[in-house]
Design an enzyme around this catalytic site. Structure first.
Site, short mmCIF file in Angstrom:
data_model
loop_
_atom_site.label_atom_id
_atom_site.label_comp_id
_atom_site.label_asym_id
_atom_site.label_seq_id
_atom_site.Cartn_x
_atom_site.Cartn_y
_atom_site.Cartn_z
N LYS A 35 0.30 68.69 30.59
CA LYS A 35 -0.14 69.41 31.80
C LYS A 35 -1.55 69.06 32.20
O LYS A 35 -1.86 69.02 33.39
CB LYS A 35 -0.01 70.92 31.59
CG LYS A 35 -0.96 71.49 30.57
CD LYS A 35 -0.68 72.98 30.35
CE LYS A 35 -1.69 73.56 29.40
NZ LYS A 35 -1.16 74.70 28.65
N ARG A 128 -1.58 87.03 26.33
CA ARG A 128 -1.00 86.32 27.46
C ARG A 128 0.51 86.54 27.31
O ARG A 128 0.95 87.67 27.31
CB ARG A 128 -1.42 84.83 27.47
CG ARG A 128 -1.36 84.24 28.88
CD ARG A 128 -1.82 82.79 28.96
NE ARG A 128 -0.87 81.87 28.35
CZ ARG A 128 -1.05 80.55 28.29
NH1 ARG A 128 -2.15 80.01 28.79
NH2 ARG A 128 -0.15 79.77 27.73
C1 LIG Z 1 -1.35 74.54 27.41
C2 LIG Z 1 -0.47 75.04 26.35
C3 LIG Z 1 -0.46 74.40 25.11
C4 LIG Z 1 -1.39 73.25 24.77
O1 LIG Z 1 -2.70 73.71 24.62
P1 LIG Z 1 -3.88 72.73 24.14
O2 LIG Z 1 -5.03 73.64 23.93
O3 LIG Z 1 -4.12 71.78 25.27
O4 LIG Z 1 -3.44 72.06 22.90
C5 LIG Z 1 0.43 74.87 24.16
N1 LIG Z 1 1.25 75.91 24.41
C6 LIG Z 1 1.25 76.56 25.60
C7 LIG Z 1 2.19 77.70 25.78
C8 LIG Z 1 0.39 76.15 26.60
O5 LIG Z 1 0.41 76.79 27.77
#
Ligand SMILES: *Cc1c(COP(=O)(O)O)cnc(C)c1O
Length: 354
Positions: A35, A128
């Site tokens: 993302k 969250r």
């Molecule tokens: C963005 C996200 C991740 C990855 O997070 P990083 O800090 O970039 O490793 C993992 N799980 C969920 C649910 C996320 O939204």
């Protein structure tokens, strides 16, 4: 064309390899998160080439772009009920916490002749997504087992995203316990216990990490080279996979303090400037429409980003007087938010370095 973002695929794949090797030793599967680079296909393909088990993204539009990359796709953000058709079409797995949404997913999956795989999220205090109450998780599993279009393949948690809560071994034990309870209570097997994101990475060094934790979803370490529980550099990784290059369009000696009665800036804020006398100020042709300016780290330690507006960035280059000229460029490393914003900008050219 500038601004442009230089993407070093070798450095990126080096970062992925370092994490993967360690995870392999611990029996932990890694979902490569895409993302932050908006599901860019060239970069995401590296995940597939390096043998990660899946690509994970929060936006179904990004997974759709990657539909031809031969690897499992995971939707990280809880599905919107308005996008169910695409979720079933383009994601093999999704993270979920709402029974009503899963009922719709199941119906749609049956319609498309598929079984959609589901990881149920448990909120362990970051506040969250996820079931907050443990009993609610068990109740949900009981109901969901009747749905023919979905299969519950695991549970997971996400920490240090909203509440900034640092993942601990105790969280992982709780997750393990919930997994075991589900398996015993419903006589099913769960394939995945997903212990979090780049902030859970450091727990892999801890002997007490339960062996049941067999998955992490990692993005930031791959793009920035740091874990996110404490912000420590991960040994052997690069922090300059993504580099922003911007062109200087003006270079002049000017005062450091604006002249006249001060109101608000282009974004309605009242800026505060220090009087440091005259300085050599460079204007680069890049602005807030391209990148969050506070997420830029100049390679040249002697220069300082003073701020900017939608399309301009002002930099104090007084201490590097002879290095810069109009028409030349300045390079910056990018923090997470910087990569996210530049990769989203239509104005920044992407240059892949192989
Ligand atoms: C963005 C996200 C991740 C990855 O997070 P990083 O800090 O970039 O490793 C993992 N799980 C969920 C649910 C996320 O939204």
């Amino acid at each position: 064309m500038y601004p442009r973002i230089l993407i070093d695929l070798k450095k990126f794949s080096n970062n992925v390899k370092i994490v993967k090797e360690k995870a392999d030793k611990k029996g932990i599967e890694i979902f490569g998160v895409s993302k932050v680079f908006c599901g860019d296909e060239v970069i995401a393909k590296e995940y597939a080439a390096l043998g990660l088990s899946a690509i994970a993204d929060s936006r179904i539009e990004n997974l759709k772009k990657l539909k031809d990359v031969d690897i499992k796709k995971v939707l990280l953000r809880l599905p919107m009920q308005s996008e169910i058709e695409d979720v079933v079409k383009y994601a093999d797995i999704s993270l979920n916490s709402e029974i009503s949404t899963l009922e719709l997913i199941s119906q749609e999956a049956e319609k498309q002749g598929k079984i959609h795989n589901v990881i149920l999220m448990v909120d362990m205090g970051d506040l969250r997504e996820g079931f907050y109450d443990e009993e609610e998780v068990y109740f949900a599993v009981g109901k969901l087992l009747f749905l023919k279009g979905i299969k519950i393949i695991g549970i997971g948690t996400n920490l240090s995203c909203f509440g900034a809560i640092i993942p601990k071994i105790s969280h992982m034990h709780k997750l393990k316990e919930i997994k075991n309870n589900i398996e015993i209570r419903y006589n099913i097997k769960l394939q995945y216990v997903s212990g979090g994101n780049s902030s859970s990475y450091y727990l892999m060094d801890n002997e007490e990490l339960p062996t049941e934790i067999n998955n992490l979803r990692i993005g930031e370490i791959f793009v920035c080279g740091n874990e996110t529980a404490f912000g420590n550099k991960v040994t052997g990784t690069f922090d300059d996979v993504f580099v922003l290059e911007a062109e200087i369009i003006e270079l002049k000696n000017k005062p450091s303090l604006p002249i006249g009665e001060s109101g608000v800036d282009a974004f309605g804020k009242k800026p505060v400037y220090m009087d440091k006398g005259n300085m050599l100020r460079a204007i680069c042709a890049v602005g807030k429409q391209d990148v969050s300016l506070d997420a830029l780290v100049p390679f040249d330690k002697d220069i300082e980003v003073l701020g900017g507006s939608s399309d301009h960035m002002i930099i104090d280059v007084s201490k590097s007087k002879n290095k810069y000229n109009v028409g030349k460029t300045i390079k910056f490393k990018l923090k997470y938010g910087g990569i996210l914003s530049v990769m989203t900008s239509d104005y920044a050219e992407k240059v892949y370095i192989r």
